[in-house]
Scaffold this motif. Structure first.
Motif, PDB file in Angstrom:
ATOM      1  N   TYR A  90       0.654  -1.039  -0.046  1.00  6.76           N
ATOM      2  CA  TYR A  90      -0.241  -0.333  -0.303  1.00  6.76           C
ATOM      3  C   TYR A  90       0.632   1.032  -0.023  1.00  6.76           C
ATOM      4  CZ  TYR A  90      -3.863   3.128   0.579  1.00  6.76           C
ATOM      5  OH  TYR A  90      -4.985   3.832   0.148  1.00  6.76           O
ATOM      6  N   VAL A  91       1.638   1.280   0.794  1.00  2.28           N
ATOM      7  CA  VAL A  91       2.877   2.414   0.987  1.00  2.28           C
ATOM      8  C   VAL A  91       2.927   2.822  -0.865  1.00  2.28           C
ATOM      9  CG1 VAL A  91       5.147   1.560   1.306  1.00  2.28           C
ATOM     10  CG2 VAL A  91       3.552   3.902   2.696  1.00  2.28           C
ATOM     11  N   ASN A  92       3.716   1.814  -1.312  1.00  3.05           N
ATOM     12  CA  ASN A  92       4.403   1.929  -2.397  1.00  3.05           C
ATOM     13  C   ASN A  92       3.327   2.091  -4.499  1.00  3.05           C
ATOM     14  OD1 ASN A  92       6.260   1.232  -4.980  1.00  3.05           O
ATOM     15  ND2 ASN A  92       4.700  -0.040  -5.553  1.00  3.05           N
ATOM     16  N   PHE A  93       1.761   2.117  -3.690  1.00  4.36           N
ATOM     17  CA  PHE A  93       0.676   1.733  -4.473  1.00  4.36           C
ATOM     18  C   PHE A  93       0.229   3.762  -3.860  1.00  4.36           C
ATOM     19  CE2 PHE A  93      -3.962   0.825  -3.970  1.00  4.36           C
ATOM     20  CZ  PHE A  93      -3.840   1.116  -5.347  1.00  4.36           C
ATOM     21  N   LYS A  94       0.004   3.831  -2.861  1.00  3.92           N
ATOM     22  CA  LYS A  94      -0.599   5.032  -2.945  1.00  3.92           C
ATOM     23  C   LYS A  94       0.027   5.985  -1.596  1.00  3.92           C
ATOM     24  CE  LYS A  94      -4.071   4.295  -5.744  1.00  3.92           C
ATOM     25  NZ  LYS A  94      -4.118   5.092  -6.898  1.00  3.92           N
ATOM     26  N   GLY A  95       1.540   5.823  -0.790  1.00  2.43           N
ATOM     27  CA  GLY A  95       2.107   6.675  -0.948  1.00  2.43           C
ATOM     28  C   GLY A  95       1.887   6.385   0.576  1.00  2.43           C
ATOM     29  N   GLU A  96       3.511   6.945   1.552  1.00  2.00           N
ATOM     30  CA  GLU A  96       2.176   7.557   3.288  1.00  2.00           C
ATOM     31  C   GLU A  96       1.691   8.524   2.880  1.00  2.00           C
ATOM     32  OE1 GLU A  96       5.265   8.085   1.187  1.00  2.00           O
ATOM     33  OE2 GLU A  96       7.399   7.099   2.359  1.00  2.00           O
TER      34      GLU A  96
END
Length: 274
Positions: free
Chosen positions: A198-204
């Motif tokens: 998810y952090v790769n998909f939509k960021g922090e």
């Protein structure tokens, strides 16, 4: 083989009081609970899931430029790379990977420089697609196909660095909750997959530009929206992510037509619960 063979007994560790180790890379952590471990086999499995999510697990998918976007999407994580002079609301990540790979001794393609300051040489999607089979593109795709292990390491490093950034951006009253939910997920491989993907998909979720009407959809917002009493952290994370993404689409401008992506986004986050 794209993956370097490594012994399954080697361990990748995320230490909240210590260091994070994967494939020889060490990063001091600032998290304060018990250490957890992620085996090399688990790390590779997670990386391949991300690759499947972003590129359908194909070599061709390692060099992409999506319709309606002003940046290239590269590697198993579809790392963003803007052409010179172009910017958008989303955080650029491919230059960071280039620096990471250079520091690990990888031979870079001619279109990238070790300091990560080179811009995407193709200025538009049309130009990118027209060059999809030329020598520079093939060299770039070969570099990406040959650094799958490094990209997995980079994804896990990004997760490691995300928690301090999120805690700094979170409201003081939310920090303990965000940390607790992060820890609950990071304690198991399936939770690590959810966090890493998810952090790769939509960021922090820490950038002001990654918000519509002041509401974000990144990892920070998903963790903040979780019910701490839920028995299954991964199922609750998937549900919170789905809520955040639906709200993003609801808040997006009509000309972006983000509803066309929602079904795929929801399918992806539902995989976290499975």
């Amino acid at each position: 083989m794209l993956m370097k063979k490594r012994s399954p007994s080697r361990r990748a560790s995320i230490h909240r009081r210590g260091a994070f180790l994967l494939g020889g890379f060490v990063c001091l952590a600032a998290l304060r609970v018990e250490a957890i471990t992620l085996s090399q086999t688990e790390a590779q499995r997670i990386g391949h899931k991300v690759w499947q999510n972003e590129c359908a697990g194909t070599i061709a998918g390692l060099t992409s430029w999506n319709t309606g976007e002003n940046f290239a999407s590269l590697g198993i994580g579809h790392f963003i790379w803007y052409p010179r002079g172009a910017r958008g609301p989303f955080e650029e990540s491919f230059p960071d990977f280039v620096r990471f790979a250079a520091n690990r001794g990888a031979k870079l393609p001619s279109v990238a420089t070790p300091n990560g300051e080179s811009a995407c040489p193709w200025k538009s999607r049309a130009e990118f697609l027209a060059a999809i089979s030329d020598s520079k593109m093939k060299e770039l795709r070969g570099f990406l196909a040959g650094t799958i292990d490094l990209q997995i390491d980079f994804l896990i490093q990004r997760l490691q660095k995300s928690l301090p950034k999120m805690l700094d951006a979170a409201a003081p009253t939310e920090r303990a909750h965000v940390r607790e939910e992060f820890d609950r997920l990071a304690g198991k491989a399936d939770g690590c997959y959810a966090l890493i993907d998810y952090v790769n998909f939509k960021g922090e979720g820490v950038l002001d530009t990654e918000r519509y009407h002041g509401q974000g959809w990144g990892l920070l917002q998903v963790l903040s929206g979780m019910n701490e009493k839920a028995q299954s952290p991964t199922a609750e994370f998937a549900a919170s992510a789905a809520r955040a993404l639906r709200l993003r689409v609801q808040n997006s401008s009509p000309e972006r037509n983000e509803n066309r992506w929602l079904a795929g986004w929801l399918q992806r986050v539902h995989s976290y619960a499975n």
